[in-house]
Design a protein around this motif. Sequence first.
Motif, short mmCIF file in Angstrom:
data_model
loop_
_atom_site.label_atom_id
_atom_site.label_comp_id
_atom_site.label_asym_id
_atom_site.label_seq_id
_atom_site.Cartn_x
_atom_site.Cartn_y
_atom_site.Cartn_z
N GLU A 63 0.76 -1.26 -0.03
CA GLU A 63 -0.07 -0.24 -0.21
C GLU A 63 0.87 1.14 0.10
OE1 GLU A 63 -2.42 -3.10 1.90
OE2 GLU A 63 -0.77 -2.49 2.29
N GLY A 64 2.25 0.96 0.12
CA GLY A 64 3.08 2.24 -0.19
C GLY A 64 3.55 2.91 1.36
N LEU A 65 3.04 2.36 2.43
CA LEU A 65 3.68 3.03 3.68
C LEU A 65 5.16 3.07 3.68
CD1 LEU A 65 0.61 2.11 6.13
CD2 LEU A 65 0.75 3.99 4.42
N ARG A 66 5.53 3.98 4.29
CA ARG A 66 7.32 4.01 4.44
C ARG A 66 7.41 4.45 5.89
NH1 ARG A 66 7.17 4.18 -1.04
NH2 ARG A 66 8.91 3.37 -2.03
N VAL A 177 8.14 -4.69 15.24
CA VAL A 177 7.32 -4.15 14.42
C VAL A 177 7.39 -4.97 13.35
CG1 VAL A 177 6.23 -2.27 13.22
CG2 VAL A 177 7.54 -1.73 15.48
N PHE A 178 6.38 -5.30 12.81
CA PHE A 178 6.21 -6.50 11.77
C PHE A 178 5.12 -6.21 11.11
CE2 PHE A 178 4.57 -9.06 15.04
CZ PHE A 178 3.54 -9.74 14.52
N ALA A 179 5.34 -6.66 9.71
CA ALA A 179 4.17 -6.48 8.78
C ALA A 179 3.87 -7.87 7.95
CB ALA A 179 4.47 -5.29 7.55
N VAL A 180 2.62 -8.13 7.91
CA VAL A 180 2.38 -9.59 7.26
C VAL A 180 1.17 -9.26 6.27
CG1 VAL A 180 3.37 -11.21 9.03
CG2 VAL A 180 1.02 -10.14 9.10
N THR A 181 0.85 -10.30 5.50
CA THR A 181 -0.37 -10.19 4.95
C THR A 181 -1.79 -10.36 5.84
OG1 THR A 181 0.56 -11.23 3.15
CG2 THR A 181 -1.77 -11.33 3.21
N HIS A 182 -2.38 -9.40 5.58
CA HIS A 182 -3.66 -9.34 6.53
C HIS A 182 -4.39 -10.69 6.71
CE1 HIS A 182 -7.38 -8.45 8.54
NE2 HIS A 182 -6.63 -6.97 8.73
N PRO A 183 -4.56 -11.46 7.86
CA PRO A 183 -5.11 -12.83 7.70
C PRO A 183 -6.56 -12.88 7.22
CG PRO A 183 -4.33 -11.87 10.13
CD PRO A 183 -4.06 -10.79 9.05
N ILE A 245 -2.07 -1.63 12.51
CA ILE A 245 -2.22 -0.93 11.67
C ILE A 245 -2.68 -1.61 10.38
CG2 ILE A 245 -1.22 0.97 9.98
CD1 ILE A 245 0.75 1.54 11.95
N GLU A 246 -4.16 -1.25 9.87
CA GLU A 246 -4.43 -1.95 8.64
C GLU A 246 -4.68 -0.81 7.55
OE1 GLU A 246 -7.64 -5.00 10.53
OE2 GLU A 246 -7.92 -3.17 11.22
N PRO A 247 -3.45 -0.90 6.75
CA PRO A 247 -3.49 0.36 5.89
C PRO A 247 -4.64 0.39 4.87
CG PRO A 247 -1.28 -0.86 5.96
CD PRO A 247 -2.51 -1.52 6.70
N GLU A 248 -5.28 1.45 4.48
CA GLU A 248 -6.17 1.88 3.57
C GLU A 248 -5.53 1.95 2.03
OE1 GLU A 248 -9.75 4.25 4.25
OE2 GLU A 248 -9.13 4.22 6.37
N TRP A 249 -6.29 1.58 1.18
CA TRP A 249 -5.59 1.66 -0.21
C TRP A 249 -5.38 3.21 -0.58
CZ3 TRP A 249 -3.05 -1.97 -2.93
CH2 TRP A 249 -2.73 -1.63 -4.11
N PRO A 250 -4.09 3.73 -0.88
CA PRO A 250 -3.89 5.13 -1.09
C PRO A 250 -5.21 5.57 -2.44
CG PRO A 250 -1.91 4.04 -0.98
CD PRO A 250 -3.21 2.99 -0.98
N GLU A 251 -5.66 6.71 -2.23
CA GLU A 251 -6.50 7.18 -3.47
C GLU A 251 -5.22 7.40 -4.46
OE1 GLU A 251 -9.49 11.00 -4.37
OE2 GLU A 251 -8.73 10.85 -2.03
N GLY A 252 -5.86 7.20 -5.76
CA GLY A 252 -5.35 7.20 -7.02
C GLY A 252 -3.98 6.29 -7.25
N TYR A 253 -3.79 5.20 -6.11
CA TYR A 253 -2.64 4.64 -6.42
C TYR A 253 -3.18 3.56 -7.12
CZ TYR A 253 1.20 1.92 -4.78
OH TYR A 253 2.59 1.23 -4.92
N GLY A 270 -5.23 -5.34 3.05
CA GLY A 270 -4.00 -6.41 2.51
C GLY A 270 -3.27 -6.60 3.19
N THR A 271 -2.84 -5.92 4.34
CA THR A 271 -1.72 -5.78 5.19
C THR A 271 -2.14 -5.66 6.46
OG1 THR A 271 -0.01 -5.03 3.42
CG2 THR A 271 0.47 -4.64 5.77
N ALA A 272 -1.48 -6.15 7.74
CA ALA A 272 -1.56 -5.75 9.16
C ALA A 272 -0.18 -5.60 9.58
CB ALA A 272 -2.27 -7.24 9.80
N ILE A 273 0.01 -4.35 10.18
CA ILE A 273 1.33 -4.08 11.00
C ILE A 273 1.27 -4.04 12.29
CG2 ILE A 273 3.29 -2.34 11.05
CD1 ILE A 273 2.21 -1.35 8.17
N PHE A 274 1.96 -4.94 12.98
CA PHE A 274 1.81 -5.06 14.35
C PHE A 274 2.81 -4.14 15.08
CE2 PHE A 274 -0.19 -8.64 13.02
CZ PHE A 274 -1.56 -9.06 13.79
N CYS A 275 2.48 -3.28 16.06
CA CYS A 275 3.64 -2.40 16.53
C CYS A 275 3.48 -2.96 18.21
CB CYS A 275 3.00 -0.90 16.55
SG CYS A 275 2.94 -0.53 14.73
#
Length: 280
Positions: A63-66, A177-183, A245-253, A270-275
Amino acid sequence: MDSDNDRYAGAQTTLGTVGPARRRVGAHESVAANIAWWDADADDYLADHGPTLGDADFLWCPEGLRERDLELLGDVTDRDVLEIGCGSAPCARWLVTQGARAVALDLSAGMLRHAARLNDVTGITVPLIRANAEYLPFADGRFDSACSAFGAVPFVADVRPVFAEVARVLRPGGRWVFAVTHPIRWIFPDDPGADGLTVITSYFDRTPYLEVDADGRATYVEHHRTMGDYVRALRGAGFLLDDLIEPEWPEGYTREWGQWSPLRGELFPGTAIFCCRRAG
């Protein structure tokens, strides 16, 4: 669970993959399959995704989060940071540019070969360690933080030893902190189009997805956990969950990445980021 793509044809051919399967897979078979898979797929993976990942950039998810925008690891200046499942290690190199003492670890020699090459290309030296995330080769309390962007966690048969090892090598209060495919994605096929909107399996079915050769040996393995499974495993290892964090799809992406697409991204994460942080 995103190997249903023409890009994977090279690795599948090299490993003699004949098709997908669903069955229980233990730790030893998971490790062997994923060493073979990522060694065979490393060149194609970097050719396809390298331009997006960058040589020294910290991309958390398709989703492009940095990290430069989210700062999930906080101020890493003069901090010891471990990247687990580093691949070609762009995240670790970015951390070095921010003043961290980063170490990058991966199971795949093929991926680490690219990491070493990019160390040379960028002039950013990151120590590269080949090891299994279930047995981290570091002393207790060695790091201030640990991170993983789609590395290691989905590919182990039991995530609890990984979390226990991460907790062991972190100092009290250290961030994990880790990111995985959302279950939730597990219930759908890996298709970025309309076919990827139809439920095909139960969210509660934890049977791994794998691909096998003609003798039935696994050539690729990915494991599913529910959100509750992750939370219980983290708490069992002594972590406190600060955010999810469950990122929303960026507008226009419009870019598609495997199963990630604007069509699916507008409907479910599509992604889950556990902090998390280590208690104590």
